[in-house]
Motif scaffolding. Structure first.
Motif, PDB file in Angstrom:
ATOM      1  N   VAL A 181       2.559  -6.624 -22.475  1.00  0.00           N
ATOM      2  CA  VAL A 181       2.838  -7.242 -21.176  1.00  0.00           C
ATOM      3  C   VAL A 181       1.763  -6.844 -20.176  1.00  0.00           C
ATOM      4  N   ASP A 182       1.171  -7.839 -19.503  1.00  0.00           N
ATOM      5  CA  ASP A 182       0.176  -7.567 -18.468  1.00  0.00           C
ATOM      6  C   ASP A 182       0.908  -7.177 -17.188  1.00  0.00           C
ATOM      7  N   ILE A 183       0.890  -5.885 -16.848  1.00  0.00           N
ATOM      8  CA  ILE A 183       1.693  -5.360 -15.741  1.00  0.00           C
ATOM      9  C   ILE A 183       1.267  -5.913 -14.376  1.00  0.00           C
ATOM     10  N   PRO A 184      -0.030  -6.016 -14.065  1.00  0.00           N
ATOM     11  CA  PRO A 184      -0.414  -6.486 -12.723  1.00  0.00           C
ATOM     12  C   PRO A 184       0.099  -7.879 -12.375  1.00  0.00           C
ATOM     13  N   THR A 185       0.278  -8.759 -13.366  1.00  0.00           N
ATOM     14  CA  THR A 185       0.732 -10.125 -13.066  1.00  0.00           C
ATOM     15  C   THR A 185       2.232 -10.305 -13.226  1.00  0.00           C
ATOM     16  N   THR A 186       2.947  -9.242 -13.640  1.00  0.00           N
ATOM     17  CA  THR A 186       4.393  -9.384 -13.867  1.00  0.00           C
ATOM     18  C   THR A 186       5.235  -8.359 -13.120  1.00  0.00           C
ATOM     19  N   LEU A 246       2.337 -13.219 -10.965  1.00  0.00           N
ATOM     20  CA  LEU A 246       1.805 -12.863  -9.650  1.00  0.00           C
ATOM     21  C   LEU A 246       0.366 -13.335  -9.503  1.00  0.00           C
ATOM     22  N   ASP A 247       0.116 -14.031  -8.402  1.00  0.00           N
ATOM     23  CA  ASP A 247      -1.240 -14.486  -8.090  1.00  0.00           C
ATOM     24  C   ASP A 247      -1.443 -14.383  -6.581  1.00  0.00           C
ATOM     25  N   PRO A 248      -2.244 -13.455  -6.084  1.00  0.00           N
ATOM     26  CA  PRO A 248      -3.067 -12.517  -6.860  1.00  0.00           C
ATOM     27  C   PRO A 248      -2.222 -11.424  -7.519  1.00  0.00           C
ATOM     28  N   PRO A 249      -2.755 -10.816  -8.547  1.00  0.00           N
ATOM     29  CA  PRO A 249      -2.012  -9.756  -9.240  1.00  0.00           C
ATOM     30  C   PRO A 249      -1.940  -8.479  -8.411  1.00  0.00           C
ATOM     31  N   MET A 250      -1.023  -7.615  -8.790  1.00  0.00           N
ATOM     32  CA  MET A 250      -0.946  -6.297  -8.154  1.00  0.00           C
ATOM     33  C   MET A 250      -2.227  -5.519  -8.425  1.00  0.00           C
ATOM     34  N   ARG A 251      -2.607  -4.701  -7.445  1.00  0.00           N
ATOM     35  CA  ARG A 251      -3.780  -3.830  -7.605  1.00  0.00           C
ATOM     36  C   ARG A 251      -3.299  -2.385  -7.576  1.00  0.00           C
ATOM     37  N   TYR A 252      -3.636  -1.605  -8.595  1.00  0.00           N
ATOM     38  CA  TYR A 252      -3.091  -0.258  -8.749  1.00  0.00           C
ATOM     39  C   TYR A 252      -4.158   0.825  -8.575  1.00  0.00           C
ATOM     40  N   ARG A 253      -3.726   1.910  -7.959  1.00  0.00           N
ATOM     41  CA  ARG A 253      -4.549   3.121  -7.888  1.00  0.00           C
ATOM     42  C   ARG A 253      -3.699   4.278  -8.404  1.00  0.00           C
ATOM     43  N   LEU A 254      -4.359   5.258  -8.982  1.00  0.00           N
ATOM     44  CA  LEU A 254      -3.674   6.430  -9.540  1.00  0.00           C
ATOM     45  C   LEU A 254      -4.095   7.673  -8.761  1.00  0.00           C
ATOM     46  N   THR A 289      -0.898  17.844 -16.109  1.00  0.00           N
ATOM     47  CA  THR A 289      -1.060  17.416 -14.721  1.00  0.00           C
ATOM     48  C   THR A 289      -0.275  16.132 -14.514  1.00  0.00           C
ATOM     49  N   SER A 290       0.247  15.980 -13.320  1.00  0.00           N
ATOM     50  CA  SER A 290       1.123  14.860 -12.997  1.00  0.00           C
ATOM     51  C   SER A 290       0.440  13.949 -11.989  1.00  0.00           C
ATOM     52  N   TRP A 291       0.534  12.639 -12.212  1.00  0.00           N
ATOM     53  CA  TRP A 291      -0.085  11.655 -11.338  1.00  0.00           C
ATOM     54  C   TRP A 291       0.922  10.557 -11.021  1.00  0.00           C
ATOM     55  N   ARG A 292       0.679   9.826  -9.946  1.00  0.00           N
ATOM     56  CA  ARG A 292       1.533   8.723  -9.566  1.00  0.00           C
ATOM     57  C   ARG A 292       0.693   7.478  -9.284  1.00  0.00           C
ATOM     58  N   ALA A 293       1.170   6.339  -9.786  1.00  0.00           N
ATOM     59  CA  ALA A 293       0.491   5.063  -9.551  1.00  0.00           C
ATOM     60  C   ALA A 293       1.092   4.376  -8.330  1.00  0.00           C
ATOM     61  N   VAL A 294       0.231   3.779  -7.527  1.00  0.00           N
ATOM     62  CA  VAL A 294       0.663   3.039  -6.331  1.00  0.00           C
ATOM     63  C   VAL A 294       0.074   1.645  -6.393  1.00  0.00           C
ATOM     64  N   GLY A 295       0.926   0.625  -6.285  1.00  0.00           N
ATOM     65  CA  GLY A 295       0.460  -0.754  -6.335  1.00  0.00           C
ATOM     66  C   GLY A 295       0.336  -1.366  -4.958  1.00  0.00           C
ATOM     67  N   THR A 296      -0.626  -2.245  -4.799  1.00  0.00           N
ATOM     68  CA  THR A 296      -0.813  -2.998  -3.564  1.00  0.00           C
ATOM     69  C   THR A 296      -0.626  -4.468  -3.868  1.00  0.00           C
ATOM     70  N   ARG A 297       0.337  -5.093  -3.209  1.00  0.00           N
ATOM     71  CA  ARG A 297       0.620  -6.505  -3.428  1.00  0.00           C
ATOM     72  C   ARG A 297      -0.152  -7.326  -2.404  1.00  0.00           C
TER      73      ARG A 297
END
Length: 571
Positions: free
Chosen positions: A473-478, A492-500, A511-519
């Protein structure tokens, strides 16, 4: 002793030397967006920054005939300083050191205020809390009300409402000082003052040949001064006298002189061998020509601005703070947090920190907090800077008689601004190089048809996540966001943009990280924010983390296994 807040606007305004912002619509969490570099001196950008800063400082100090400068910059991960600069003027007082270096003693002024607060924090194991009323430890303060013009909120401090923490953060509302009354120092009628009543003089100050004031005079006279605000008023008011009062509490709790506690519990464990609560030998220090402030004795008000130290000692001190060697890690993190805002958008107040915020220093354009304590004692100025995002410590100590072409509080803040604006982009590059080598690349699980790519190929904050495919599954578009996933999978168009981004939770092996999406695109985010009266209204990352879970696991949680500091695998 005297706050240098009057010049701190320069601290922020000069940070425009930093690179242009590149948030691109993203909303990183406040704090580090990548781990701090552990070997910054090995990256070419850092010595280049040191060279550039040296050239800037040489230009700034070229006109100084009577002013001295000492500056140090250090990563807590390396033993040697990243940068060291000193300037010895051609004219100096014969009493003092004739060459300035990182072991030369300067007066600290209000930088001294960190020690009463730290002393109280170190007494937590004795049941001391900054929420305690000051009268729990110094009950005799209640008697000061009898000296007030009348027993009302306008004329008398309600000391039972004043807490240790309110004093530490300038929120006690109490009068600013005792010893700065100008009445004894000349005929001031030209400034609109009436003739002075000499019977009202304190007879002490520690300045201009007058003897220093003692604790007795404080309890005999301080109640005459009316409060400035009620405790915890929105209007924070800088108070010098708050810190001697805090030292009274330390003495009541420990049954020893405050100076002894500082020496034994803070300076000795930190190896601060050239720090002093009283004036040391003249030949250890830089003394401006014919200076009278070097000899000024603040008496009982010493804990507000009377101490002495060096670049090397203060670098050890800052190092110890950020390494959690003076307090527990949780105590340190809490201590370095702001507790109240000011009317300046870029300045928050801590206990007793002055915390500057800037968005124009690093290439990603995110908010950076620079935790400082400044000091000003007429001819001596100081700044201690802590930047936890980069595990960086810096100290600036200067002295001079003032005048055209010489050092001033505004010049010191300009130096500090140049230092921050020059070094942080370099440390950012060093950190990115280290982290990309350790974490960058593509993570693939062929069994589940999953693939994630982490890269630092732009100027945005944290890692960019691309090729984000989980079980085909393509996560940024779903990605449906934080809502319950609809029956029909969206496109989703445009797709989500993620940073870690790194989280503060970690162990020796993970080590622990968190992803944040920008719609939406940066332009769409900007258009949305423009409709709201407060800035960056859509930036609510703090409220969106850990919101979507599945069988107890968080969708945005990434964990990396590490072995001996190197990446082993990611989850």
């Amino acid at each position: 002793m005297f706050p240098s807040l009057k010049t701190t606007s320069l601290f922020l305004s000069c940070l425009t030397l930093g690179a242009q912002a590149a948030l691109d619509g993203h909303c990183p969490p406040l704090g580090p967006v990548l781990p701090a570099p552990t070997e910054p001196s090995k990256h070419e950008a850092v010595p280049a920054a040191a060279k550039a800063l040296k050239e800037i400082l040489q230009q700034m100090t070229a006109s100084y005939n009577t002013s001295a400068v000492a500056i140090g910059v250090k990563s807590i991960h390396e033993s040697n300083l990243l940068f060291e600069y000193s300037y010895t003027p051609p004219n100096k007082d014969k009493r003092g050191a004739q060459t300035v270096d990182s072991d030369t003693v300067f007066r600290l002024g209000s930088l001294t205020k960190v020690f009463p607060v730290l002393a109280l924090l170190k007494l937590k194991d004795r049941g001391v809390s900054l929420d305690d009323p000051i009268t729990k430890y110094v009950p005799e303060l209640r008697e000061l009300k009898s000296q007030a013009r009348e027993d009302s909120q306008v004329w008398a401090v309600e000391w039972d409402d004043v807490t240790l923490g309110s004093l530490a953060s300038h929120m006690g509302g109490i009068p600013s000082d005792l010893i700065t009354d100008i009445a004894p120092f000349g005929n001031l009628s030209a400034y609109g003052y009436p003739p002075a009543d000499s019977s009202k003089f304190l007879g002490c100050s520690g300045f201009f040949g007058m003897p220093s004031c003692n604790k007795t005079i404080f309890f005999e006279r301080f109640g005459e001064r009316p409060p400035v605000q009620v405790p915890f008023s929105p209007q924070t008011v800088y108070s010098n006298i708050a810190f001697p009062i805090l030292s009274f509490a330390v003495e009541a709790i420990t049954k020893q002189p405050f100076a002894d506690f500082v020496n034994n519990e803070i300076w000795k464990p930190t190896n601060m061998t050239r720090s002093f609560t009283e004036k040391p030998d003249d030949d250890l220090a830089f003394i401006p020509v014919n200076d009278s402030w070097w000899d000024a004795d603040l008496g009982f008000q010493g804990p507000e601005g009377g101490y002495f130290s060096t670049i090397n000692d203060l670098m050890r001190f800052g190092d110890a703070i950020l390494k959690d060697e003076l307090l527990t890690p949780a105590q340190t993190r809490k201590w370095l947090k702001p507790v109240i805002a000011t009317s300046s958008k870029g300045l928050l107040i801590g206990q007793p920190w002055e915390i500057f915020r800037a968005e124009n220093v690093t290439t990603d354009g995110r908010m950076i907090e620079v935790i400082t304590k400044t000091g000003d004692l007429i001819s001596y100025y100081s700044i201690l800077l802590l930047i936890p995002d980069y595990d960086l410590v810096a100290t600036l100590l200067v002295a001079g008689p003032g005048g055209p072409g010489e050092i001033s509080g505004s010049a010191l803040n300009l130096m500090a601004s140049r230092l921050v604006a020059t070094f942080l982009p370099a440390l950012e590059k060093a950190g990115k190089a280290e982290v990309e080598a350790a974490y960058g690349g593509t993570y693939t699980d062929k069994k589940t048809n999953s693939s994630i790519t982490l890269s630092l190929n732009d100027d945005g904050p944290g890692f960019s996540i691309s090729k984000y495919v989980i079980r085909g599954v393509d996560i940024p578009t779903t990605d449906p966001g934080s809502t319950l996933p609809p029956a029909k999978v969206p496109f989703l168009d445009p797709p989500m943009r993620y940073r870690l981004y790194p989280a503060s939770t970690k162990s020796d092996t993970q080590t622990s990280w968190r992803a944040v999406g920008t719609r939406g695109t940066a332009e769409q985010v900007e258009m949305s924010d423009a409709q709201i009266v407060w800035p960056m209204a859509s930036c609510i990352t703090w409220a969106m983390m850990d919101r979507v879970t599945f069988m107890g696991g968080a969708r945005d949680h990434f964990v990396f296994d590490v072995e001996k500091g190197k990446l082993a695998s990611g989850v």
